[in-house]
Design an enzyme around this catalytic site. Structure first.
Site, mmCIF file in Angstrom:
data_model
loop_
_atom_site.group_PDB
_atom_site.id
_atom_site.type_symbol
_atom_site.label_atom_id
_atom_site.label_comp_id
_atom_site.label_asym_id
_atom_site.label_seq_id
_atom_site.Cartn_x
_atom_site.Cartn_y
_atom_site.Cartn_z
ATOM 1 N N LYS A 281 0.831 -1.212 0.000
ATOM 2 C CA LYS A 281 0.000 0.000 0.000
ATOM 3 C C LYS A 281 0.858 1.252 0.000
ATOM 4 O O LYS A 281 0.473 2.265 -0.601
ATOM 5 C CB LYS A 281 -0.966 -0.019 1.183
ATOM 6 N N LYS B 259 -4.200 -12.424 -5.378
ATOM 7 C CA LYS B 259 -5.471 -12.773 -4.728
ATOM 8 C C LYS B 259 -6.616 -11.898 -5.254
ATOM 9 O O LYS B 259 -6.386 -10.774 -5.707
ATOM 10 C CB LYS B 259 -5.345 -12.634 -3.212
ATOM 11 N N LYS C 231 -10.669 -6.247 -3.544
ATOM 12 C CA LYS C 231 -11.647 -5.193 -3.850
ATOM 13 C C LYS C 231 -11.038 -4.107 -4.722
ATOM 14 O O LYS C 231 -11.754 -3.355 -5.371
ATOM 15 C CB LYS C 231 -12.139 -4.558 -2.550
HETATM 16 P P1 TYM Z 1 -10.514 -7.293 4.167
HETATM 17 O O1 TYM Z 1 -11.625 -6.305 4.251
HETATM 18 O O2 TYM Z 1 -9.477 -7.078 3.107
HETATM 19 O O3 TYM Z 1 -11.087 -8.748 3.962
HETATM 20 C C1 TYM Z 1 -12.083 -9.316 4.804
HETATM 21 C C2 TYM Z 1 -11.792 -10.803 4.987
HETATM 22 O O4 TYM Z 1 -11.781 -11.481 3.720
HETATM 23 C C3 TYM Z 1 -10.564 -12.215 3.577
HETATM 24 N N1 TYM Z 1 -10.158 -12.202 2.171
HETATM 25 C C4 TYM Z 1 -9.902 -13.297 1.435
HETATM 26 N N2 TYM Z 1 -9.945 -14.607 1.724
HETATM 27 C C5 TYM Z 1 -9.645 -15.483 0.732
HETATM 28 N N3 TYM Z 1 -9.307 -15.095 -0.527
HETATM 29 C C6 TYM Z 1 -9.250 -13.794 -0.862
HETATM 30 N N4 TYM Z 1 -8.934 -13.420 -2.098
HETATM 31 C C7 TYM Z 1 -9.553 -12.814 0.148
HETATM 32 N N5 TYM Z 1 -9.597 -11.465 0.157
HETATM 33 C C8 TYM Z 1 -9.954 -11.099 1.405
HETATM 34 C C9 TYM Z 1 -9.562 -11.473 4.441
HETATM 35 O O5 TYM Z 1 -8.477 -12.294 4.812
HETATM 36 C C10 TYM Z 1 -10.411 -11.051 5.623
HETATM 37 O O6 TYM Z 1 -10.506 -12.095 6.576
HETATM 38 N N6 TYM Z 1 -7.325 -5.917 7.812
HETATM 39 C C11 TYM Z 1 -8.575 -6.645 7.530
HETATM 40 C C12 TYM Z 1 -9.760 -6.138 8.325
HETATM 41 C C13 TYM Z 1 -9.602 -6.151 9.815
HETATM 42 C C14 TYM Z 1 -9.643 -7.299 10.656
HETATM 43 C C15 TYM Z 1 -9.512 -6.783 11.989
HETATM 44 C C16 TYM Z 1 -9.743 -8.656 10.428
HETATM 45 C C17 TYM Z 1 -9.464 -5.052 10.594
HETATM 46 N N7 TYM Z 1 -9.413 -5.434 11.923
HETATM 47 C C18 TYM Z 1 -9.496 -7.643 13.068
HETATM 48 C C19 TYM Z 1 -9.718 -9.514 11.515
HETATM 49 C C20 TYM Z 1 -9.602 -9.000 12.838
HETATM 50 C C21 TYM Z 1 -8.913 -6.473 6.064
HETATM 51 O O7 TYM Z 1 -8.515 -5.531 5.435
HETATM 52 O O8 TYM Z 1 -9.806 -7.424 5.591
#
Ligand code: TYM
Length: 354
Positions: A141, A219, A222
């Site tokens: 990022k 991967k 979004k």
């Molecule tokens: P985020 O919003 O990018 O994604 C949400 C969840 O989806 C999973 N994920 C995936 N799993 C499999 N294949 C993919 N291509 C894929 N893309 C996304 C992510 O691993 C996630 O579980 N930093 C985190 C948000 C967060 C969070 C937390 C998570 C903030 N605080 C505390 C757990 C606990 C994030 O950006 O997720």
């Protein structure tokens, strides 16, 4: 979901033997409290769903769960203020449409519970700079948006999210494992400095910890909506996105035999198609009876059918936005009660406001 034989690993490949299948190794105990989060980035895609959200729904039927829309994380990259309320609303609506509800678990918005910020500050005093610098997401990022301290501290806020609720289970996709490892380190450091306070949370992965983008490059995310199937994408959009998806790169012409073991489309079949269909695709691709285009359109119909109930529930909820807002307001209230108790304990241990 139909079928879906369990698969593990980052790339399409054969299942690995499960450690827990070995009777000599006891499975880890069930977590007592589960926490996870998702960024309100516009839409929720099948990577989010297969890697995390469908597991949230399952866990919420039997464990104490909190799920958070992490808007303070989303402000670490440029965005339009006018769009944030609808992004947050869309995320909440989609999660409810997937099957979360206020009876089972707490769904809330991070910025509605200010203790997240308070604990994050405390934890910055314990977070190791070297490890923060090594975070893959920070490096990616900062390359895209420039280096700033918010991106650098992002994993510390994530640690605060989890520890504020003393969660010991965190259902996430593989890309979040590094952040969770940092959370564990910060919890250990806090406990060492100020007395045993936080559990060391463990990750909970699904059988799809890393869903690849439709072009097979990295991967599904979004930030590349054309390469990701949105849970609420209309059928024609799903067909159009899959039409352009990549298959076995070595299969150049229609009558070349394909290799499903390295095909992202075949991998996706496991989560959307029935066992008979999967066996047929496996056989007919290897013998070139089935062409890639036909197979992608076949997968599109299975994806459309699987996601149809989610889309229907989302449409219902969209006509009743007050219901979504009420779930979030109730969630924030219940989350705040836990958050306040943890912050009281943290302050007491640290000699603040004594
Ligand atoms: P985020 O919003 O990018 O994604 C949400 C969840 O989806 C999973 N994920 C995936 N799993 C499999 N294949 C993919 N291509 C894929 N893309 C996304 C992510 O691993 C996630 O579980 N930093 C985190 C948000 C967060 C969070 C937390 C998570 C903030 N605080 C505390 C757990 C606990 C994030 O950006 O997720």
């Amino acid at each position: 979901m139909n079928g879906g034989s369990p698969r593990t690993g980052a790339e399409p490949r054969a299942p690995e033997p499960s450690l827990h299948g070995d009777e000599r190794i006891a499975p880890p105990p069930e977590p007592t409290r589960v926490f996870s989060g998702i960024q309100p980035s516009g839409f929720v895609h099948v990577g989010n769903w297969l890697g995390a959200v469908r597991n949230w729904v399952e866990l919420s039927t039997r464990l104490d769960c909190l799920f958070c829309i992490v808007d303070y994380h989303a402000v670490t990259v440029p965005y339009a203020a006018a769009e944030m309320p609808s992004r947050t609303f869309e995320a909440a609506l989609t999660l409810l449409a997937c099957g979360l509800d206020s009876e089972r678990g707490i769904l809330f918005v991070q910025s509605h519970v200010p203790e997240h910020m308070e604990l994050a500050w405390v934890l910055t005093t314990l977070a190791p700079m070297g490890e923060l610098e090594r975070m893959t997401q920070f490096k990616e990022k900062s390359e895209a948006y420039g280096v700033q301290a918010g991106l650098f501290m992002y994993p510390v806020l994530q640690a605060a999210d989890i520890l504020l609720y003393k969660a010991d289970g965190v259902p996430i996709g593989e890309d979040q494992l590094q952040h969770l490892e940092l959370t564990r380190e910060v919890a250990r450091r806090f406990n060492r400095a100020w007395g045993e306070t936080f559990p060391e949370p463990r990750p909970i992965l699904t059988d799809a910890p890393r869903i690849l983008a439709l072009d097979g490059k990295g991967k599904m995310s979004k930030s590349q909506p054309e390469q990701a199937i949105g849970l609420l994408d209309p059928p024609d959009v799903i067909r159009a996105k899959l039409r352009g998806a990549f298959t076995d790169p070595a299969r150049k012409r229609r009558f070349d035999p394909g290799n499903p073991d390295i095909c992202n489309i075949f991998f996706l079949h496991h989560f959307f198609s029935g066992p008979e269909d999967i066996a047929r695709v496996d056989r007919d691709c290897r013998t070139a009876v089935l062409g890639c285009f036909e197979d992608k359109m076949n997968l599109a119909e299975h994806v459309i059918d699987t996601l149809a109930p989610i889309r229907e529930r989302a449409d219902e909820l969209r006509s009743d936005p007050a219901r979504v807002h009420a779930v979030l307001a109730g969630g924030a209230e219940r989350a705040s009660a836990i958050a306040r108790a943890t912050m009281d304990e943290v302050r007491r241990r640290m000699g603040l406001r004594a």
